[in-house]
Design an enzyme around this catalytic site. Structure first.
Site, short mmCIF file in Angstrom:
data_model
loop_
_atom_site.label_atom_id
_atom_site.label_comp_id
_atom_site.label_asym_id
_atom_site.label_seq_id
_atom_site.Cartn_x
_atom_site.Cartn_y
_atom_site.Cartn_z
N ASP A 495 0.85 -1.18 0.00
CA ASP A 495 0.00 0.00 0.00
C ASP A 495 0.89 1.24 0.00
O ASP A 495 2.12 1.15 0.00
CB ASP A 495 -1.00 -0.01 1.15
CG ASP A 495 -0.35 0.04 2.52
OD1 ASP A 495 0.81 0.46 2.62
OD2 ASP A 495 -1.01 -0.35 3.50
N ASP A 584 -6.64 -7.53 7.41
CA ASP A 584 -5.43 -8.35 7.55
C ASP A 584 -5.70 -9.60 8.36
O ASP A 584 -5.20 -10.68 8.05
CB ASP A 584 -4.32 -7.53 8.21
CG ASP A 584 -3.71 -6.51 7.27
OD1 ASP A 584 -3.30 -6.89 6.17
OD2 ASP A 584 -3.67 -5.32 7.64
#
Length: 675
Positions: A495, A584
């Site tokens: 990211d 996650d």
């Protein structure tokens, strides 16, 4: 004259030889046993050690005193091609509609409805369904009401998990029957589905794990355990001769077993007679959970899911009329064969039988395979971990395309990866990160997933590899969607807050190539049991033990994108979208549930703790560094999975000579130590 006599002699010998043949052939036909009538195979495994024990009975022969075949109201001429219209399933795939009972329903019915509604096959619209399911586990008595839109039973599935539930009085017609432990005489192979006989207290989701602690038989563990009709087990040592047949065994006075979690047999082999269907079928499930190899003596019922499960790898069928030969064969079975059989019992129990949800999903997956035909699961995917429920045929039907079959197929992943950079927070494009990843010799392409409200910049930096910009849907789960633009098996998930060097990327990818079924990452989290709160917790502190790696910088196989999108329930993906810090955790839950292995940690620089902190639950912006995940997130996911799949580890893989006081020129990943 002499030649004529010689010819006459030869003619006489030839005539006598022909006459003798004509006389012997009828005798041979009379002496040969009659061939059994052709019938569909019923899925029982053959005897595994034929050199030790020969079968003297024919497949169609019933032992003396066997009950006559029961008469049922189902049609005996139905098969998949004549009684099921697969054309209704070709447009939208298998969609299942469930008839709901008008009155109160049983606890089992609640579990069945929840299992189907949680699957990817369920629909609330009967018009778009290609399979209508009618459960007989409603209440005791007779199920005399015919479901609406019955249509003679075509494209209908009658489900009966418990023989003690209500029985049908209507003509089944062209309906399939999914019944617990059907007899071999009434089971229509390739059309009906044989289910396991589940106890009333069988768990809905998750289920109890297998109880086998040691695959190699312990010297003090009994060789045999004989199933009794009252529900218990009798055990016998290695010196017993005909103990299971004459009854002179050591008695186990444990309580009557009412569900698989009760007193389980502690033996290497579990002898299950074929006297009665219900107790024997329950004993069979108990043996699987205990890791006790089932030895079925002249069974008269169909093994569960025999259409797809190869029971020769987990169970043994023997003739009860040959007790001494059976015992001798079991005592002389090689240890390697015993280990293989016990391992397979644990795999089958955990994958297909440990919960009602897994039984229902396996039933639907079998019907889906029939519809797909040549595009269905091959036998290897059904009979090897992690099983067909986690190896979606929509991804591939070749085992070599799945990450967990590389070693078994003798193949290796390709030496290239695709970098998927998720841009979800406002800010500048990750130009330095793009350049560092593009410099890797293993990078094949870079995909920028733009999930920001602002439009992407018109120009991007020049790179040696293709750079593709993909418009997202402003959801955090967009990063785990199976994008067709991904051209490699390996994905490097990043990211905008990630900061990696080229050496770190190269080494992490080299580690992933050795463990393609796992997640390989830099930043880690760990789960723990919070006694004070009575639930699971999660910490991001730097400790030696970890169980999760963050997707802000991690390698994994692209198949997990397909599994994340098409296998996980919508409720879990919605939870991750509403609470982005949970995404996650969810991805690590999924990979751990498939592999039953922990992730792998690789070294990283000092700048990483501030690289990508966890996300706030209220938006896509960064929060304080190393913020722990909300406990409600991890507990809701554990409840949805039915157990805690995460596995803790203390392993970190470092390159050779990393941080050793030697010349930098001798190190392959030279920039790993630099800030």
């Amino acid at each position: 004259m002499q030649s004529w006599r010689r010819k006459s002699l030869w003619l006489a010998l030839l005539a006598s030889w022909l006459l003798s043949l004509l006389g012997i052939f009828p005798l041979l036909r009379l002496a040969a046993p009659p061939r059994p009538q052709a019938r569909a195979p019923h899925g029982w495994p053959r005897w595994l050690d034929a050199e030790l024990l020969q079968s003297f009975s024919h497949p169609g022969e019933l032992p003396e005193g066997a009950p006559p075949p029961s008469q049922t109201l189902r049609s005996g001429i139905c098969d998949w091609g004549t009684c099921f219209d697969a054309s209704k399933c070709r447009s939208g795939g298998l969609k299942v509609f469930v008839y709901r009972a008008a009155g109160p329903i049983s606890e089992t019915q609640h579990k069945i409805l929840a299992s189907i509604e949680g699957s990817r096959y369920h629909t609330f619209n009967p018009a778009e369904a290609c399979l209508h399911l009618f459960s007989l586990d409603v209440s005791a008595g007779e199920c005399s009401l015919v479901p609406p839109k019955w249509d003679g039973g075509k494209n209908h599935l009658v489900l009966r998990l418990h023989p003690a539930s209500c029985s049908w009085t209507f003509q089944l017609g062209q309906a399939m029957v999914a019944e617990a432990s059907p007899t071999v005489d009434t089971f229509r192979s390739g059309f009906d589905v044989a289910l396991p006989l589940l106890p009333e207290a069988h768990p809905f989701r998750g289920g109890a794990p297998g109880q086998l602690q040691q695959y190699s038989p312990h010297p003090r563990v009994a060789l045999l355990a004989l199933a009794e009709e009252r529900g218990g087990w009798r055990t016998a040592g290695t010196n017993s001769s005909a103990c299971p047949w004459d009854g002179h065994c050591e008695q186990d006075h444990g309580p009557e077993q009412t569900h698989p979690g009760a007193t389980l047999p502690n033996a290497t082999f579990c002898l299950i007679p074929g006297r009665s269907r219900r107790p024997d079928a329950l004993h069979f499930l108990q043996a699987l959970q205990a890791g006790c190899i089932p030895v079925l003596l002249s069974p008269r019922w169909e093994l569960p899911f025999s259409e797809v499960i190869d029971w020769t790898k987990a169970a043994i069928v023997a003739d009860e009329r040959l007790p001494l030969q059976v015992l001798a064969a079991l005592q002389e079975m090689p240890l390697t064969r015993v280990l293989t059989l016990r391992q397979q019992t644990q795999f089958l129990w955990d994958t297909y039988f440990s919960s009602v949800e897994k039984v229902i999903h396996t039933t639907l997956e079998i019907i889906q395979d029939r519809i797909l035909g040549v595009s269905a699961h091959p036998s290897l995917l059904w009979n090897s971990p992690p099983g067909a429920l986690l190896a979606l045929p929509t991804f591939s039907t070749s085992p070599s395309d799945f990450p967990f079959y590389y070693l078994q197929q003798g193949s290796h992943p390709a030496g290239r990866f695709s970098a998927l950079i998720w841009v979800g927070a406002p800010g500048q494009p990750p130009l330095k990160l793009i350049q560092a990843v593009a410099d890797s010799q293993h990078c094949a392409q870079i995909l920028v997933l733009w999930s920001n409200d602002k439009p992407p910049p018109p120009r991007w930096p020049e790179t040696a590899v293709p750079l593709i910009v993909i418009e997202g849907h402003r959801k955090v789960t967009d990063r785990f969607f199976p994008y067709s633009a991904v051209s490699t098996d390996a994905i490097l998930s990043l990211d905008t807050h990630s900061s990696l060097s080229t050496s770190e990327v190269d080494f992490a990818f080299a580690v992933w190539q050795s463990f393609p079924e796992r997640m390989v990452g830099f930043l880690t989290w760990s789960h723990f049991w919070d006694e004070a709160q009575g639930g699971w917790g999660c910490t991001a502190e730097r400790v030696n033990e970890f169980s999760m790696v963050l997707s802000s910088a991690a390698f994994y196989h692209r198949y997990y994108h397909t599994l994340f999108t098409h296998s996980l329930p919508k409720a879990l993906r919605s939870l991750a979208d509403d609470t982005p810090a949970c995404v996650d955790v969810l991805m690590n839950f999924l990979v751990a549930a498939v592999t039953k292995l922990p992730p792998i940690k690789v070294p990283y620089g000092k700048r990483h703790p501030e690289a990508r902190p966890p996300l706030k639950s209220g938006g896509l912006g960064p929060a304080t560094a190393l913020q722990p995940v909300d406990q409600g997130c991890i507990n809701r996911m554990a409840a949805a999975f039915g157990h805690m799949p995460l596995v803790s580890s203390r392993l970190r893989l470092d390159p050779v000579l990393f941080k050793d006081p030697v010349s930098v020129l001798r190190k392959k990943y030279r920039r790993l130590e630099k800030p």
